[in-house]
Scaffold this motif. Sequence first.
Motif: not given
Length: 385
Positions: A32, A85, A125, A128
Amino acid sequence: MHYRAVAYYVHITRENYAIERLKMIKMLCMKGGNGDTSYANNSLLQKQVITITMPVIQAAMTNMHRNMSFPVTKILCMADLGCSSGPNTIFIMSELVRTIYETCEVSGHKSPEFQIYLNDLPGNDFNTLFKSLQGSLEKMVQVMGTCLGPCFFMGTPGSFYGRLFPSKSLNFVHSSYSLMWLSQVPQGIENNKENICIGSTSPPNVLEAYYKQFQKDFSLFLRCSEEIMAGGQMVMTIMGRKNEDRSSIEGIYTWELLAMALNQMVSEEIIEKKKMEAFNVPLYTPSTGEVKLEVEKEGSFIIDYLEVSQVEWSACNWGLSTNDTNGYQYDLAQCMRAVAEPMLAGHFGESIIDQFFHSYDNILCDRIIKENPKLYNVTVVMVKK
């Protein structure tokens, strides 16, 4: 590479398996953040695959939209399974929204509202991903104007080897580089020495075990299709093979070389042999024939399109000249690092990561110079019966 593995198998007792599996789920995600080795900054190869298949994706979306009951249908629901992500998911969803917007302009219909679900495992993630959404929405409005219907994004954490959405709630489903990841490494492959998945030296029982696990998982995935409305469409791109030979490593060559780098570190006594032998990856790259067989057996979909495409390893860096092999080798290693580092660090520890990928760099460079390898992708478009 939209990371969809649910667990990888470590040689443990049956009693501890469930606990270990849950622990591994937390590590199974792309790297991530926005750092130099993050997936967000090392997914150009995946972007190239998406770009190659985008005309197919857009055609499926257009066909689905034309068959919907407008103007009665005012909300279009779509999902990206294994979104990860990085920027690729936003690119895909933006292109699909633009496709519908332009179709509505031509037909004189009002743009629908868009409900967009972004799915991946809980360890993804999402922070993000959602931080990048606002800027993308503003760009969409600038390009398409205020006549664009509202776009609502929702995160949907969980495995797609089970139900994620209400019955008949989705019009369109997309997934790229996700379904080659199995729900777990098959059991009974202890004799797959010096390999981390199917490899050139894998015994026949290992090939069969991985194939059976693919059949089980892919069939389970298709059975969850009750989430899609009749006439809805699903487009999947899976890292795969161009031939029907399960012993072929053309679909997993990058992982074969990753295993080579690990074995080199074993010979240098940097990694314990027993740790190497206990590390396996839940990865199976199917052929078109294997995908077709499972779709037809399960029976919920009609296949509208099924083809193999290819992309050179060097596609991971569009910014270099074709002669800059060192740059290609480095960026492909970075791409693989963004995918594999969480697994490797979780199993072998953080301390070996930099040294390992330096060794992997060298191996990739040698193979690119000698062989100019390619990745093969199976893309299938299915219409829900």
